[in-house]
Design a protein around this motif. Structure first.
Motif, short mmCIF file in Angstrom:
data_model
loop_
_atom_site.label_atom_id
_atom_site.label_comp_id
_atom_site.label_asym_id
_atom_site.label_seq_id
_atom_site.Cartn_x
_atom_site.Cartn_y
_atom_site.Cartn_z
N ARG A 140 19.38 37.99 52.99
CA ARG A 140 19.24 38.41 51.59
C ARG A 140 18.90 39.90 51.51
N SER A 141 18.06 40.38 52.38
CA SER A 141 17.72 41.81 52.41
C SER A 141 18.95 42.65 52.72
N GLU A 142 19.78 42.15 53.62
CA GLU A 142 21.02 42.87 53.96
C GLU A 142 21.95 42.93 52.74
N SER A 143 22.00 41.84 51.99
CA SER A 143 22.86 41.82 50.79
C SER A 143 22.35 42.81 49.74
N LYS A 144 21.04 42.90 49.60
CA LYS A 144 20.47 43.86 48.64
C LYS A 144 20.87 45.29 49.01
N GLU A 145 20.84 45.58 50.30
CA GLU A 145 21.21 46.92 50.75
C GLU A 145 22.70 47.18 50.56
N ASN A 146 23.51 46.16 50.88
CA ASN A 146 24.97 46.32 50.82
C ASN A 146 25.49 46.38 49.39
N LEU A 147 24.80 45.70 48.46
CA LEU A 147 25.33 45.54 47.10
C LEU A 147 24.45 46.20 46.04
N GLY A 148 23.57 47.07 46.46
CA GLY A 148 22.64 47.69 45.53
C GLY A 148 23.30 48.50 44.44
N GLN A 149 24.56 48.91 44.66
CA GLN A 149 25.25 49.73 43.65
C GLN A 149 25.78 48.90 42.48
N PHE A 150 25.72 47.57 42.61
CA PHE A 150 26.23 46.70 41.56
C PHE A 150 25.08 46.22 40.67
N ALA A 151 25.11 46.61 39.41
CA ALA A 151 24.04 46.25 38.47
C ALA A 151 24.06 44.77 38.12
N THR A 152 25.18 44.09 38.37
CA THR A 152 25.29 42.68 38.00
C THR A 152 25.15 41.74 39.20
N PHE A 153 24.53 42.25 40.28
CA PHE A 153 24.21 41.39 41.43
C PHE A 153 22.74 41.02 41.38
N TYR A 154 22.48 39.71 41.43
CA TYR A 154 21.11 39.21 41.33
C TYR A 154 20.80 38.35 42.55
N PRO A 155 20.16 38.91 43.58
CA PRO A 155 19.81 38.11 44.76
C PRO A 155 18.74 37.08 44.41
N VAL A 156 18.93 35.86 44.91
CA VAL A 156 18.04 34.75 44.57
C VAL A 156 17.57 34.07 45.85
N ASN A 157 16.28 33.91 45.97
CA ASN A 157 15.70 33.18 47.10
C ASN A 157 15.76 31.68 46.77
N GLY A 158 16.82 31.04 47.20
CA GLY A 158 17.00 29.63 46.92
C GLY A 158 17.93 28.99 47.93
N THR A 159 18.08 27.70 47.85
CA THR A 159 18.96 26.96 48.75
C THR A 159 20.08 26.30 47.95
N ALA A 160 21.05 25.76 48.65
CA ALA A 160 22.15 25.05 48.00
C ALA A 160 21.63 23.86 47.20
N GLU A 161 20.60 23.23 47.72
CA GLU A 161 20.08 22.02 47.09
C GLU A 161 19.03 22.32 46.02
N HIS A 162 18.51 23.54 46.03
CA HIS A 162 17.51 23.96 45.04
C HIS A 162 17.70 25.45 44.80
N THR A 163 18.62 25.78 43.91
CA THR A 163 18.99 27.18 43.70
C THR A 163 17.95 27.96 42.92
N THR A 164 17.12 27.29 42.14
CA THR A 164 16.15 27.84 41.19
C THR A 164 16.83 28.41 39.93
N LEU A 165 18.15 28.32 39.80
CA LEU A 165 18.84 28.82 38.61
C LEU A 165 18.62 27.88 37.43
N GLN A 166 18.78 28.41 36.23
CA GLN A 166 18.60 27.61 35.03
C GLN A 166 19.75 26.63 34.85
N ALA A 167 19.49 25.55 34.17
CA ALA A 167 20.51 24.54 33.88
C ALA A 167 21.63 25.15 33.05
#
Length: 248
Positions: free
Chosen positions: A71-98
Motif C-alpha cells: 500500500r505504501s508503494e502504491s501511495k508513492e507510485n500514484l501520488g499524482q492522482f487526486a482520485t486515488f484513495y488507498p484503503v487498508n482493507g481486505t477482499a472480505e472486509h473492504t471497509t467501503l460504504q454500502a
C-alpha cells in the motif's frame, strides 16, 4: 502463511518487475461502461499497477490492499492522482460504504481470496447491476520456455503450486462466484532483458529470497533459461491477458 502477508518485503521489486495488461483490455473496459468519474474498487490493488490504468481512464479508484508494504508503494507510485484513495482493507472486509462503487476490479489476486466472503462483500459495496472484473496476466502454458520456467520453480520453491496465471484450477470458483459472465482473452506477450526477467521471477510470492539456502543455484538456473531462449539479449515470454467480466 496468511495470504495478506505473502508479498511482505516484495513491494519494490513487484512494482518494478510486474507487467501491465493488454491495451485491448483497456478498450474493452470502456466498452462495458468504465469511464471518467466511475467509482471503482480495485481489490488487492498491491503496488497500484492496475489502479493506474483505471486512474488514467479518469476513474475514482479505491485501492483496497491489506499489505502496508504494498500500500505504501502504491501511495508513492500514484501520488499524482487526486482520485486515488488507498484503503487498508481486505477482499472480505473492504471497509467501503454500502453501494458505493460502480465496478470492482481484481488484477492478479482473486486466487488469494475467500471466494464466498468476497462475493458477499461485493454484493454489499456494488451499486445495483454493477460488474466485477477479474483479470490475470497468464503465461501461455504450451510454450517450452514457460514449461521449463515452471520446472525451475517446482524444483527450488516449496511454496510453488502452479502459476497463478495458469488459472484452470480456478474455473469452478469463478463459475460459482458469478451468476453470469463473459471471458475475454487478449494477446500480451512480454519482453525482458536478463535483469528484468530475473526480477519478474523474484517478484512471485513463492520465489526464493536472497537468504534462502538454494538461492544461488536458483538464480543460476534462471540465468541459464534466459540464455537458452533469448535472441540478441531479449526474451519474449508468450503471455495473454484474461478477463472474466460479469455480475454476481
Amino acid at each position: 502463511m496468511d495470504n495478506t502477508k505473502k508479498f511482505n518485503g516484495k513491494a519494490a521489486i513487484y512494482a518494478k518487475a510486474r507487467p501491465s495488461y493488454a491495451p485491448e483490455l483497456i478498450n474493452h473496459l470502456s466498452y462495458i461502461g468504465i469511464a471518467k468519474d466511475s467509482f471503482v474498487a480495485d481489490i488487492g490493488s498491491g503496488t497500484g499497477i492496475f489502479s493506474k490504468t483505471l486512474l488514467e481512464m479518469g476513474c475514482n479508484v479505491y485501492g483496497v490492499e491489506p499489505s502496508e508494504d504494498m500500500r505504501s508503494e502504491s501511495k508513492e507510485n500514484l501520488g499524482q492522482f487526486a482520485t486515488f484513495y488507498p484503503v487498508n482493507g481486505t477482499a472480505e472486509h473492504t471497509t467501503l460504504q454500502a453501494k458505493s462503487v460502480d465496478f470492482i476490479t481484481v488484477a492478479q489476486a482473486f486466487h488469494w481470496f475467500d471466494t464466498v466472503r468476497f462475493k458477499m462483500e461485493c454484493s454489499r459495496i456494488l451499486h445495483d447491476k454493477g460488474k466485477v472484473i477479474l483479470v490475470w496476466n497468464s503465461r501461455v502454458m504450451d510454450s517450452p520456455l514457460v514449461q521449463e520456467n515452471e520446472q525451475i520453480f517446482r524444483r527450488f520453491c516449496p511454496d510453488f503450486k502452479g502459476f497463478s496465471g495458469g488459472i484452470g484450477y480456478m474455473d469452478e470458483k469463478i463459475k460459482t462466484f458469478f451468476c453470469n459472465f463473459d471471458v475475454h482473452r487478449f494477446q500480451n506477450d512480454l519482453q525482458f532483458n536478463k535483469s528484468k526477467f530475473i526480477e519478474r521471477n523474484l517478484s512471485a510470492s513463492y520465489s526464493l529470497k536472497e537468504n534462502d539456502v538454494e538461492y544461488d543455484s536458483y538464480i543460476k538456473q534462471l540465468n541459464n533459461l534466459f540464455d537458452k531462449y533469448a535472441i540478441d539479449g531479449m526474451l519474449i515470454v508468450p503471455n495473454e491477458t484474461i478477463a472474466y467480466i460479469g455480475q454476481i
